[in-house]
Design a protein around this motif. Structure first.
Motif, PDB file in Angstrom:
ATOM      1  N   ARG A  17       3.991  46.681  81.445  1.00  0.00           N
ATOM      2  CA  ARG A  17       3.613  47.762  80.499  1.00  0.00           C
ATOM      3  C   ARG A  17       2.356  47.516  79.827  1.00  0.00           C
ATOM      4  O   ARG A  17       2.124  46.317  79.317  1.00  0.00           O
ATOM      5  N   ILE A  18       1.635  48.472  79.595  1.00  0.00           N
ATOM      6  CA  ILE A  18       0.370  48.336  78.760  1.00  0.00           C
ATOM      7  C   ILE A  18       0.409  49.242  77.634  1.00  0.00           C
ATOM      8  O   ILE A  18       0.008  50.550  77.760  1.00  0.00           O
ATOM      9  N   PRO A  19       0.385  48.889  76.445  1.00  0.00           N
ATOM     10  CA  PRO A  19       0.635  49.736  75.354  1.00  0.00           C
ATOM     11  C   PRO A  19      -0.704  50.478  75.128  1.00  0.00           C
ATOM     12  O   PRO A  19      -1.719  49.669  75.075  1.00  0.00           O
ATOM     13  N   VAL A  27       2.756  52.258  82.559  1.00  0.00           N
ATOM     14  CA  VAL A  27       3.667  51.484  83.217  1.00  0.00           C
ATOM     15  C   VAL A  27       3.343  51.030  84.707  1.00  0.00           C
ATOM     16  O   VAL A  27       3.058  52.244  85.482  1.00  0.00           O
ATOM     17  N   LEU A  28       2.872  49.826  85.174  1.00  0.00           N
ATOM     18  CA  LEU A  28       2.299  49.567  86.520  1.00  0.00           C
ATOM     19  C   LEU A  28       3.432  49.662  87.557  1.00  0.00           C
ATOM     20  O   LEU A  28       4.118  48.497  87.432  1.00  0.00           O
ATOM     21  N   LEU A  29       3.628  50.403  88.408  1.00  0.00           N
ATOM     22  CA  LEU A  29       4.704  50.456  89.359  1.00  0.00           C
ATOM     23  C   LEU A  29       4.194  49.679  90.591  1.00  0.00           C
ATOM     24  O   LEU A  29       4.930  49.056  91.436  1.00  0.00           O
ATOM     25  N   ALA A  30       3.297  50.071  91.214  1.00  0.00           N
ATOM     26  CA  ALA A  30       2.812  49.585  92.716  1.00  0.00           C
ATOM     27  C   ALA A  30       1.234  49.620  92.668  1.00  0.00           C
ATOM     28  O   ALA A  30       0.544  50.509  92.449  1.00  0.00           O
ATOM     29  N   ASP A  31       0.587  48.260  93.069  1.00  0.00           N
ATOM     30  CA  ASP A  31      -0.746  48.165  93.525  1.00  0.00           C
ATOM     31  C   ASP A  31      -0.828  48.254  95.007  1.00  0.00           C
ATOM     32  O   ASP A  31       0.071  48.249  95.635  1.00  0.00           O
ATOM     33  N   ALA A  32      -2.151  48.611  95.393  1.00  0.00           N
ATOM     34  CA  ALA A  32      -2.609  48.661  96.729  1.00  0.00           C
ATOM     35  C   ALA A  32      -1.708  47.396  97.706  1.00  0.00           C
ATOM     36  O   ALA A  32      -1.369  47.569  98.486  1.00  0.00           O
ATOM     37  N   GLN A  33      -2.090  46.256  97.019  1.00  0.00           N
ATOM     38  CA  GLN A  33      -1.679  45.086  97.598  1.00  0.00           C
ATOM     39  C   GLN A  33      -0.008  44.883  97.716  1.00  0.00           C
ATOM     40  O   GLN A  33       0.312  44.174  98.786  1.00  0.00           O
ATOM     41  N   ASP A  34       0.566  45.795  96.988  1.00  0.00           N
ATOM     42  CA  ASP A  34       2.124  45.612  96.993  1.00  0.00           C
ATOM     43  C   ASP A  34       2.706  46.646  98.122  1.00  0.00           C
ATOM     44  O   ASP A  34       3.755  46.714  98.601  1.00  0.00           O
ATOM     45  N   THR A  35       1.706  47.354  98.588  1.00  0.00           N
ATOM     46  CA  THR A  35       2.242  48.532  99.654  1.00  0.00           C
ATOM     47  C   THR A  35       1.261  48.376 101.088  1.00  0.00           C
ATOM     48  O   THR A  35       1.258  49.547 101.432  1.00  0.00           O
ATOM     49  N   GLY A  40      -1.102  53.318  95.374  1.00  0.00           N
ATOM     50  CA  GLY A  40      -0.984  52.846  94.112  1.00  0.00           C
ATOM     51  C   GLY A  40      -0.027  53.677  93.239  1.00  0.00           C
ATOM     52  O   GLY A  40      -0.320  54.734  93.236  1.00  0.00           O
ATOM     53  N   ALA A  41       0.458  53.480  92.324  1.00  0.00           N
ATOM     54  CA  ALA A  41       1.248  54.078  91.487  1.00  0.00           C
ATOM     55  C   ALA A  41       1.577  53.585  90.106  1.00  0.00           C
ATOM     56  O   ALA A  41       1.802  52.274  90.007  1.00  0.00           O
ATOM     57  N   ASN A  42       1.392  54.565  89.082  1.00  0.00           N
ATOM     58  CA  ASN A  42       1.856  53.950  87.657  1.00  0.00           C
ATOM     59  C   ASN A  42       2.395  55.265  86.742  1.00  0.00           C
ATOM     60  O   ASN A  42       2.198  56.278  87.397  1.00  0.00           O
ATOM     61  N   VAL A 117      -5.742  51.873  95.824  1.00  0.00           N
ATOM     62  CA  VAL A 117      -6.647  50.748  95.503  1.00  0.00           C
ATOM     63  C   VAL A 117      -6.233  49.748  94.499  1.00  0.00           C
ATOM     64  O   VAL A 117      -5.471  50.311  93.481  1.00  0.00           O
ATOM     65  N   ASP A 118      -6.379  48.662  94.802  1.00  0.00           N
ATOM     66  CA  ASP A 118      -5.982  47.758  93.697  1.00  0.00           C
ATOM     67  C   ASP A 118      -6.312  47.910  92.022  1.00  0.00           C
ATOM     68  O   ASP A 118      -7.790  47.734  92.023  1.00  0.00           O
ATOM     69  N   ARG A 119      -5.557  48.589  91.324  1.00  0.00           N
ATOM     70  CA  ARG A 119      -6.403  48.925  89.919  1.00  0.00           C
ATOM     71  C   ARG A 119      -5.500  48.614  88.880  1.00  0.00           C
ATOM     72  O   ARG A 119      -5.739  49.013  87.680  1.00  0.00           O
ATOM     73  N   PHE A 120      -4.766  47.657  89.284  1.00  0.00           N
ATOM     74  CA  PHE A 120      -3.760  47.173  87.955  1.00  0.00           C
ATOM     75  C   PHE A 120      -4.736  46.611  86.762  1.00  0.00           C
ATOM     76  O   PHE A 120      -4.436  46.736  85.711  1.00  0.00           O
TER      77      PHE A 120
END
Length: 159
Positions: A17-19, A27-35, A40-42, A117-120
């Protein structure tokens, strides 16, 4: 069928979580490296009337927004519309867009970028910028890396 594929499961308590100072946050859910680069999803919560993103476009990816709660204004290629809970907006590559919670509403939305795209680290940086710990100008040199290309700010209106 039967092909062994990596499945990503992110439980709510595991997501980073990034306040943000307006009371919302990422809320960081999925980065490109995870999929394997698929997406990517947030999840983004916006405080009352908070801007979600200034005008930008993605050169390589489509961005999909699903409004989960509240009401969000979207400016897509110069056309502004309001989307309420349950609505969806899909923005193809190269199309300028910006968005935010409407003035009298908070909002929550799911954002999916595909291909991913890796964007976390981009979202972490946005959090630091919002809290005044970094400047926005420092993010500009990473536009290609994150596939987030910001449009120039319009000149101030003189009065």
């Amino acid at each position: 069928m039967g092909e062994n594929r990596d499945v990503l499961i992110v439980h709510a308590e595991e997501a980073e979580r990034i306040p943000l100072p307006h009371g919302g946050g990422f809320v960081l859910l999925a980065d490109a490296q995870d999929t394997d680069g698929a997406l990517g999803a947030n999840r983004l919560t916006l405080g009352r009337g908070a801007t979600g993103a200034r005008p930008h476009y993605h050169a390589r990816s489509t961005e999909l927004f699903h409004v989960l709660e509240g009401a969000v204004w979207f400016d897509v290629d110069g056309r502004t519309t309001t989307v309420t809970a349950g609505g969806l907006v899909s923005v193809p590559p190269g199309v300028p867009h910006s968005f935010g919670a409407v003035p009298d509403s908070t909002a929550e939305l799911l954002s999916v970028l595909t291909p991913g795209v890796d964007r976390f680290e981009y979202f972490r940086t946005l959090g630091r910028i919002q809290h005044g710990r970094e400047t926005f100008d420092g993010l500009l040199k990473h536009q290609e890396r994150y596939d987030v290309h910001f449009l120039p700010e319009p000149p101030p209106v003189s009065g």
